[in-house]
Design an enzyme around this catalytic site. Structure first.
Site, short mmCIF file in Angstrom:
data_model
loop_
_atom_site.label_atom_id
_atom_site.label_comp_id
_atom_site.label_asym_id
_atom_site.label_seq_id
_atom_site.Cartn_x
_atom_site.Cartn_y
_atom_site.Cartn_z
N HIS A 16 0.49 -1.25 0.12
CA HIS A 16 -0.10 0.17 -0.18
C HIS A 16 0.92 1.12 0.12
O HIS A 16 0.62 1.75 0.97
CB HIS A 16 -0.72 -0.32 1.13
CG HIS A 16 -2.12 0.99 1.88
ND1 HIS A 16 -1.98 2.05 0.96
CD2 HIS A 16 -3.13 0.56 1.55
CE1 HIS A 16 -3.00 2.67 0.77
NE2 HIS A 16 -3.94 1.79 1.67
N GLU A 74 -0.94 1.37 -5.56
CA GLU A 74 -0.44 -0.47 -4.63
C GLU A 74 -0.43 -1.52 -5.32
O GLU A 74 -1.03 -1.43 -6.00
CB GLU A 74 -1.82 -0.07 -3.85
CG GLU A 74 -2.06 1.00 -2.67
CD GLU A 74 -3.36 1.01 -2.67
OE1 GLU A 74 -3.25 0.04 -2.11
OE2 GLU A 74 -3.63 2.01 -2.46
C1 BG6 Z 1 -6.40 2.04 -0.40
C2 BG6 Z 1 -8.45 1.63 0.09
O1 BG6 Z 1 -5.79 1.40 -0.28
O2 BG6 Z 1 -6.47 2.00 1.51
C3 BG6 Z 1 -9.29 2.54 0.00
O3 BG6 Z 1 -8.19 1.45 -1.47
C4 BG6 Z 1 -9.80 2.91 1.52
O4 BG6 Z 1 -10.67 3.10 0.08
C5 BG6 Z 1 -7.92 3.55 2.09
O5 BG6 Z 1 -9.85 4.24 1.91
C6 BG6 Z 1 -6.38 3.21 3.15
O6 BG6 Z 1 -7.27 2.60 4.29
P1 BG6 Z 1 -6.68 2.83 5.78
O7 BG6 Z 1 -8.13 1.33 5.80
O8 BG6 Z 1 -5.85 2.10 5.48
O9 BG6 Z 1 -7.82 4.34 6.19
#
Ligand code: BG6
Length: 333
Positions: free
Chosen positions: A178, A282
């Site tokens: 991510h 990602e």
């Molecule tokens: C992304 C998703 O990978 O991560 C989004 O596609 C999400 O929908 C974002 O809001 C952040 O996620 P988190 O759980 O780290 O707040």
């Protein structure tokens, strides 16, 4: 020192150790990788989480929020969270799975694993399920993560996930690196390499669309899962005149995310205006979950480079493909 590392052979002048262990925010353990020309990277054992990647001038290339919370169970907001064994809410586990908020260990005895060059600084981490994890995801696994910094300052992450179930059962997972890239101004950013592809729009109940633009630009919240993506994606920061090149293997999908102003305000660990200085691209395996039989191992690779935009016009060995595969038990050395 338990981390694996190699340094410039015979170079007596080298000042900083290529791999050091120290304490980070909230006294959490972290490992710092340094490359002789000055680039560096930092990895927290909390989450197996890369929180910093700097070029040879010391310029930070990854975004980490000023409001990031370095405390369980919150994942660190920024850097490279590992989403495993579940991406987002594609399953019954917590959002993005549990690997990103577990304490990983240094892998003191990693199995044979080729290093691209002898000057690469690297660390090997490992995550195995704790008893609580087995209650929510009843599968035994070994997740080995190598984080490496090449002599040219490229950051390379290799995940090797192995099914160690003794009950003969296969398991399936979804996955993402991510990555939060730091950009100068999101309205000056283009993402290239995903044009004409189909994507699932997370903002429209994951309805499927086909990308029509010749690049992705950002004018509002964007949250999409691009499917069947090429092994190379470019993130062009016009203001900074810098291009990030993402190369990936074993990871067919690519999520592109920017929360924009409204969602930014709703996140407690993210500054109201910080959406202007980041973009997530990602490398992921989501649409088709990865299935491993006992003894099988999957490899997912990410290689990040940062180059002046003038260098980038697709000439960075476009045919270079990172091999990916699930390796059956009998061929793993
Ligand atoms: C992304 C998703 O990978 O991560 C989004 O596609 C999400 O929908 C974002 O809001 C952040 O996620 P988190 O759980 O780290 O707040």
């Amino acid at each position: 020192m338990s981390a694996s590392a190699s340094s410039t052979a015979g170079d007596e002048k080298q000042e900083a150790a290529p791999v050091t262990h120290c304490k980070g925010v909230n006294d959490l353990d972290k490992v710092v990788l340094r490359e002789v020309r000055g680039s560096s990277a930092e990895v927290y054992l909390y989450g197996g989480h890369v929180t910093s990647w700097k070029d040879e001038h010391g310029d930070e290339l990854l975004f980490v929020s000023n409001k990031a919370i370095f405390k369980s169970p919150k994942a660190i907001r920024g850097g490279i969270p590992i989403c495993f064994p579940q991406f987002s809410n594609f399953g019954n586990l917590e959002q993005h799975g549990f690997a990103r908020n577990r304490i990983w260990a240094i892998d003191t005895d990693p199995p044979a694993f080729p290093v691209p060059t002898s000057n690469t600084a690297y660390v090997d981490l490992i995550l195995k399920p704790a008893e609580e994890d087995l209650k929510i995801w009843p599968h035994s696994f070994e997740y080995r993560l190598r984080v490496a910094l090449s002599p040219g300052g490229d950051l390379m992450l290799t995940s090797r996930i192995r099914n160690t179930n003794a009950d003969g059962k296969a398991f399936s997972f979804t996955f993402a690196y991510h990555t939060y890239f730091k950009v100068s101004d999101i309205s000056e950013v283009r993402v290239e390499g995903l044009e004409t592809l189909d994507y699932l729009d997370n903002l429209q109940d994951r309805a499927r669309f086909t990308e029509q633009g010749d690049a992705i630009v950002f004018e509002s919240e964007l949250d999409r899962i691009y499917l069947g993506t090429p092994s190379k994606i470019a993130i062009i920061d016009h203001e900074k005149k810098r291009t990030f090149v993402v190369r990936k293997g074993g990871l067919p999908d690519a999520v592109v995310w920017n929360p924009w102003d409204k969602k930014a305000k709703a996140m407690s660990d993210f500054g109201d205006d910080e959406y202007k200085r980041m973009v997530c691209v990602e490398a992921a395996a989501i649409e088709k979950p990865v299935t491993l039989k006992p003894g099988e191992e999957w490899t997912g690779k990410l290689e990040l480079s940062a180059v002046p935009s003038s260098y980038y016009s697709g000439q960075l060995d476009p045919d270079r493909v990172i091999q990916d595969s699930i390796v059956p038990e009998d061929s793993i050395s």
